[in-house]
Design a protein around this motif. Structure first.
Motif, short mmCIF file in Angstrom:
data_model
loop_
_atom_site.label_atom_id
_atom_site.label_comp_id
_atom_site.label_asym_id
_atom_site.label_seq_id
_atom_site.Cartn_x
_atom_site.Cartn_y
_atom_site.Cartn_z
N HIS A 12 -10.95 77.76 -17.69
CA HIS A 12 -10.89 79.27 -17.90
C HIS A 12 -11.57 79.69 -16.68
CE1 HIS A 12 -11.72 83.25 -19.28
NE2 HIS A 12 -11.00 82.88 -20.48
N SER A 13 -10.57 80.71 -16.09
CA SER A 13 -10.87 81.31 -14.81
C SER A 13 -12.01 82.02 -14.68
CB SER A 13 -9.49 82.25 -14.48
OG SER A 13 -9.43 83.16 -15.38
N GLU A 67 -18.33 79.29 -9.36
CA GLU A 67 -18.32 79.72 -7.95
C GLU A 67 -19.28 80.51 -7.35
OE1 GLU A 67 -14.53 81.53 -6.62
OE2 GLU A 67 -13.83 79.64 -5.63
N LYS A 97 -7.56 73.18 -18.31
CA LYS A 97 -7.19 73.39 -19.77
C LYS A 97 -6.38 72.76 -20.35
CE LYS A 97 -6.33 77.32 -22.85
NZ LYS A 97 -6.17 78.99 -22.80
N ILE A 141 -7.38 80.10 -8.46
CA ILE A 141 -8.42 79.87 -9.71
C ILE A 141 -7.58 79.76 -10.98
CG2 ILE A 141 -10.40 80.63 -10.98
CD1 ILE A 141 -11.52 79.54 -8.82
N ARG A 142 -6.83 80.70 -11.21
CA ARG A 142 -6.23 80.97 -12.38
C ARG A 142 -5.21 79.60 -12.65
NH1 ARG A 142 -4.16 86.31 -14.07
NH2 ARG A 142 -2.15 85.36 -14.36
N ALA A 180 -7.61 76.64 -13.29
CA ALA A 180 -8.19 76.67 -14.67
C ALA A 180 -6.89 76.26 -15.76
CB ALA A 180 -8.65 78.06 -14.82
N GLU A 181 -5.90 76.69 -15.56
CA GLU A 181 -4.70 76.48 -16.42
C GLU A 181 -4.45 74.91 -16.32
OE1 GLU A 181 -3.49 78.46 -18.22
OE2 GLU A 181 -1.38 77.46 -19.00
N LYS A 235 -8.25 84.35 -6.45
CA LYS A 235 -8.31 84.41 -7.93
C LYS A 235 -6.98 83.72 -8.54
CE LYS A 235 -11.26 88.42 -9.10
NZ LYS A 235 -11.61 89.47 -10.02
N LEU A 287 -14.78 79.45 -14.08
CA LEU A 287 -14.80 78.74 -12.94
C LEU A 287 -15.33 79.86 -11.66
CD1 LEU A 287 -11.38 77.03 -12.57
CD2 LEU A 287 -13.54 76.04 -13.02
N LEU A 288 -15.03 81.11 -12.10
CA LEU A 288 -15.61 82.20 -11.12
C LEU A 288 -16.98 82.31 -11.30
CD1 LEU A 288 -12.60 84.80 -11.45
CD2 LEU A 288 -13.12 83.52 -9.57
#
Lengths: 120, 120
Positions: free
Chosen positions: A18-19, A26, B14, B6-7, B10-11, B3, A22-23
């Motif tokens: 999940h972004s 970070e 997941k 990261i998205r 994360a994807e 960002k 993760l952020l």
DNA sequence: TGCTTATATGATAATATTATAATATAGTCA
DNA sequence: TGACTATATTATAATATTATCATATAAGCA
């Protein structure tokens, strides 16, 4: 790995996937931070952040110390977080195998009755 | 990492975070296999398997060669799958930091106006 | 031709996750 | 005391994911 292990591992991967989470990680890699600062850095709602922090706490990836009114969150499994970022930062090229080799391996295991179509 | 990156990461995490998909990859690491064999090994519905295979295909982790009526699936990013299993197999101990150190780091960044309660 | 095998796709219901909004608690300060 | 700050929790609506079921396609076989 047995099925129960796999289930756990899958769960962890999914929850890390999940972004926002993760952020958060970070940021915490750079140093411990209190909730409000994380919220300001990420520009998300406090309640939403609180939920994500609680997911990461349940995963035993972060924890906090109270400092008066503040809760200072920090990473309690730094090696795991390192390994995670190493994994997701990696560059993994596509390496196709030969059609013949794959076909040979991929033949039906159980009932070898199936006759193959002409493989051109 | 930015960002958008990261998205994406994360994807991926997941999507990898599903036990059926991990089990599929575990099987394919051992060698290419056709759909029916994977289905028999995992004891799941064919249509369900088909969906999971399609998720893994979209992630560019697996692909297939047709062999007559069979589709032989195989891993096209072996290094990624290796890295994944390395990551999830790792043992990551909890390493708590000292309260004092964490508190010092975690103080409010922006408005340092906040006065701290007695730290006992 | 009609049956069987292999696989995919689409629809749907059950379930899970997320963000948001509202409320709660507890400490501090004036 | 009352206002304010920091944080958590609960409820909820929106959304996403999953498994299941039904149907579809296409090849090979009898």
């Amino acid at each position: 790995m047995n099925k129960l292990d796999i289930r756990d591992k899958a769960e962890v991967l999914k929850l890390m996937g999940h972004s926002t989470r993760l952020l958060i990680l970070e940021e915490l890699v750079k140093g411990a931070k209190c909730v409000t600062d994380i919220k300001d850095l990420l520009e998300i709602e406090q309640s939403n952040l609180s939920q994500h922090l609680s997911v990461l706490r349940n995963l035993k990836i972060i924890d906090f110390y109270e400092d008066g009114v503040l809760r200072c969150y920090y990473i309690i499994r730094p090696r795991m977080v390192d390994a995670l970022f190493t994994f997701i930062s990696g560059n993994y090229p596509i390496e196709r195998r030969s059609c013949e080799e794959v076909r040979k391996e991929g033949e039906r295991l159980k009932t070898k009755k199936v006759k193959k179509a002409k493989s051109n």
